[in-house]
Scaffold this motif. Structure first.
Motif, mmCIF file in Angstrom:
data_model
loop_
_atom_site.group_PDB
_atom_site.id
_atom_site.type_symbol
_atom_site.label_atom_id
_atom_site.label_comp_id
_atom_site.label_asym_id
_atom_site.label_seq_id
_atom_site.Cartn_x
_atom_site.Cartn_y
_atom_site.Cartn_z
ATOM 1 N N ASN A 231 -5.112 0.731 -4.874
ATOM 2 C CA ASN A 231 -6.309 -0.006 -5.280
ATOM 3 C C ASN A 231 -6.047 -1.496 -5.134
ATOM 4 N N ASN A 232 -6.536 -2.077 -4.056
ATOM 5 C CA ASN A 232 -6.327 -3.506 -3.876
ATOM 6 C C ASN A 232 -7.566 -4.300 -4.296
ATOM 7 N N LYS A 233 -7.427 -5.601 -4.304
ATOM 8 C CA LYS A 233 -8.510 -6.475 -4.744
ATOM 9 C C LYS A 233 -9.734 -6.323 -3.851
ATOM 10 N N GLU A 234 -9.527 -6.183 -2.548
ATOM 11 C CA GLU A 234 -10.646 -6.083 -1.617
ATOM 12 C C GLU A 234 -11.511 -4.866 -1.917
ATOM 13 N N GLN B 140 0.822 -1.214 0.000
ATOM 14 C CA GLN B 140 0.000 0.000 0.000
ATOM 15 C C GLN B 140 0.852 1.257 0.000
ATOM 16 N N ASP B 141 0.373 2.258 -0.684
ATOM 17 C CA ASP B 141 0.964 3.599 -0.693
ATOM 18 C C ASP B 141 1.222 4.056 0.741
ATOM 19 N N SER C 106 -6.723 8.215 -2.038
ATOM 20 C CA SER C 106 -6.843 7.558 -0.736
ATOM 21 C C SER C 106 -6.151 6.200 -0.680
ATOM 22 N N HIS C 107 -5.945 5.738 0.555
ATOM 23 C CA HIS C 107 -5.397 4.412 0.818
ATOM 24 C C HIS C 107 -6.538 3.407 0.913
ATOM 25 N N SER D 48 -8.883 5.260 -7.238
ATOM 26 C CA SER D 48 -7.976 6.057 -6.420
ATOM 27 C C SER D 48 -6.628 6.302 -7.097
ATOM 28 N N HIS D 49 -6.107 7.493 -6.859
ATOM 29 C CA HIS D 49 -4.754 7.902 -7.261
ATOM 30 C C HIS D 49 -4.475 7.590 -8.729
#
Length: 354
Positions: free
Chosen positions: A279-282, A216-217, A243-244, A271-272
């Motif tokens: 941007n994760n899978k969740e 994550q960022d 955002s994170h 995001s971003h």
């Protein structure tokens, strides 16, 4: 409600126009993009200036101006506007912005001088203003500063809208205040290239490997982004700024959403600008939508990353990816991608209507 994604180079500038419950026009600006979004160096009006001039021509106001966070690619356009238009405060009715000073007051801790935003100090590359007025001081001078901060858990209603703030959290504001340090030689997004030559199927296979770890960022500025879940006439949209994902996911879960009960939105702003670290899978599993909007011309860090598109298509192989720049819309997918995912679409967009 019409939502326009202005061409803001590798930044964000969003214009929302709607009718309130009394059918009165309302105008909202979310972020200002790069400097040229307002006025470029060869003296051409940018899309932000054209929007603002049109609002003035209609004798309407900017009812709400939101600065999600202090990155240059979100604030420069506003600073250029304030520099060139001395009457700007006359028709701005309300501003949402978490200044370093406001965060310090909220946390009851010492101010972090690195969080001061200047319109210019003579050497500042953002604008050519002679004065060295802090952004917050500008708001105070024109009675546009807000008492308190915008943070996760806040619910706001107005203009026929309901807005739920998902981030920043208390901890993210604390991190920004305590750990943020301005880097010398601010990155001006020199070209880093993109990874669009990669095939989505290959990326999906790589991320299924047990050794894959999402990273994550870690930017305190990005983490402090104001993110918005906007409801209007029983429809919702999701604006994620930079955002994170972990905190956005936690906020959505607090609202009772899950993989089986994802929040249904007309679109989500990725995001971003489609960064693989934001941007994760969740996140995509918690959002039920057909439409994913990415705002960038891909200069700088090569956003959007193909891994983000791979995470979207893993959740939704019939997704539509919208870009506000032709270079992204026309070149993001390989021929192999088109063969592997024939229902995936990448389209050019300027505005979205709900």
């Amino acid at each position: 409600m019409k939502i326009k994604f202005l061409k803001a180079s590798n930044g964000d500038a969003i214009y929302i126009n709607l009718l309130d419950k009394n059918d009165q026009p309302r105008n909202i600006l979310v972020d200002g993009g790069r400097e040229a979004t307002y006025f470029d160096r060869v003296r051409r009006n940018g899309p932000l200036k054209r929007v603002i001039d049109d609002i003035k021509y209609r004798k309407e106001n900017i009812d709400l101006l939101i600065l999600s966070h202090i990155d240059n690619d979100h604030i420069e356009g506003f600073l250029k506007w304030f520099e060139q238009d001395k009457k700007a405060p006359d028709f701005i009715k309300e501003v949402w912005f978490n200044s370093g000073e406001a965060i310090a007051r909220y946390l009851k801790k010492p101010k972090n001088d690195d969080l001061d935003l200047f319109l210019a100090d003579g050497s500042n590359v953002l604008t050519g203003v002679d004065e060295g007025i802090e952004f917050q001081k500008y708001l105070e001078k024109h009675n546009l500063d807000r008492d308190g901060i915008i943070k996760a858990g806040l619910e706001w209603e107005g203009f026929g809208l309901k807005v739920n703030i998902l981030t920043p959290t208390h901890k993210q504001l604390e991190n920004l205040l305590e750990h943020y340090q301005e880097k010398t030689g601010d990155i001006k997004y020199t070209a880093a290239g993109n990874d669009w030559h990669k095939n989505l199927s290959d990326i999906i296979s790589e991320e299924k490997n047990p050794s894959f770890r999402f990273r994550q960022d870690r930017s305190e500025k990005n983490g402090s982004s104001i993110t918005l879940l906007i409801s209007y006439r029983n429809k919702k949209v999701l604006l994620l700024a930079d955002s994170h994902p972990s905190e956005v996911c936690a906020a959505l879960k607090d609202f009772g959403h899950s993989k089986e009960n994802a929040v249904k939105v007309e679109f989500m702003q990725v995001s971003h600008h489609g960064s693989k670290a934001n941007n994760n899978k969740e996140l995509f599993e918690l959002v039920d939508t057909q439409n994913y909007i990415i705002s960038t011309n891909s200069s700088g860090h090569g956003h959007p990353h193909k891994s983000v598109i791979a995470r979207i298509v893993s959740k939704n192989p019939k997704a539509t990816i919208y870009s506000n720049y032709e270079t992204v819309a026309n070149n993001l997918l390989t021929e192999q991608d088109k063969a592997d995912f024939p229902q995936l679409q990448v389209k050019l967009i300027s505005k979205f209507q709900i």
